[in-house]
Motif scaffolding. Sequence first.
Motif, PDB file in Angstrom:
ATOM      1  N   UNK A 197       0.614   0.143   5.325  1.00 57.24           N
ATOM      2  CA  UNK A 197       2.026  -0.487   5.376  1.00 57.24           C
ATOM      3  C   UNK A 197       2.097  -0.851   7.072  1.00 57.24           C
ATOM      4  N   UNK A 198       1.566  -0.224   7.932  1.00 56.92           N
ATOM      5  CA  UNK A 198       1.624  -0.657   9.414  1.00 56.92           C
ATOM      6  C   UNK A 198       0.901  -2.114   9.305  1.00 56.92           C
ATOM      7  N   UNK A 199      -0.301  -2.145   8.717  1.00 61.00           N
ATOM      8  CA  UNK A 199      -0.851  -3.456   8.976  1.00 61.00           C
ATOM      9  C   UNK A 199      -0.429  -4.743   8.171  1.00 61.00           C
ATOM     10  N   UNK A 200       0.569  -4.213   6.957  1.00 62.48           N
ATOM     11  CA  UNK A 200       1.400  -5.133   6.589  1.00 62.48           C
ATOM     12  C   UNK A 200       2.392  -5.534   7.450  1.00 62.48           C
ATOM     13  N   UNK A 231       3.025  -9.480   8.914  1.00 64.80           N
ATOM     14  CA  UNK A 231       3.920 -10.311   8.859  1.00 64.80           C
ATOM     15  C   UNK A 231       4.784 -10.594  10.124  1.00 64.80           C
ATOM     16  N   UNK A 232       4.617  -9.806  10.916  1.00 66.35           N
ATOM     17  CA  UNK A 232       5.314 -10.141  12.086  1.00 66.35           C
ATOM     18  C   UNK A 232       4.542 -11.061  12.947  1.00 66.35           C
ATOM     19  N   UNK A 277      -1.509   9.631   5.419  1.00 66.53           N
ATOM     20  CA  UNK A 277      -2.056   8.678   6.617  1.00 66.53           C
ATOM     21  C   UNK A 277      -2.700   7.413   5.881  1.00 66.53           C
ATOM     22  N   UNK A 278      -3.256   7.160   4.899  1.00 67.18           N
ATOM     23  CA  UNK A 278      -4.009   6.116   4.380  1.00 67.18           C
ATOM     24  C   UNK A 278      -2.869   5.136   3.962  1.00 67.18           C
ATOM     25  N   UNK A 279      -1.948   5.660   3.334  1.00 66.45           N
ATOM     26  CA  UNK A 279      -0.917   4.594   2.811  1.00 66.45           C
ATOM     27  C   UNK A 279      -0.143   4.107   4.057  1.00 66.45           C
TER      28      UNK A 279
END
Length: 102
Positions: free
Chosen positions: A64-67, A71-72, A58-60
Amino acid sequence: MASVVPLKDRKLLEVKLGELPSWILMRDFSPSGIFGAFRRGYYRYYNKYINVKKGSIAGLTMVLACYVVFNYTVSYKELNSADTPADRSWVISEGNSKACFG
């Protein structure tokens, strides 16, 4: 009897709406205060999601989702402008004027 905590020492969720402006003005906005706030947030995140005995992904996944979202949003204008009908005009001018775009 409940102890009365001074406004300066309260957490954000414990502050009432009327006390919020004075609570914000009591915060430390110096570079070291801001750096300390980021450091505390990092350690809270790290100890809650990364440094656990029985962990999950979950933490990783949140990082990744925030990244991906960041970028989007940075490249949203380029992604959106590349899909305009003006960019597809070369297909119509090649001869098939009855082409259907879907």
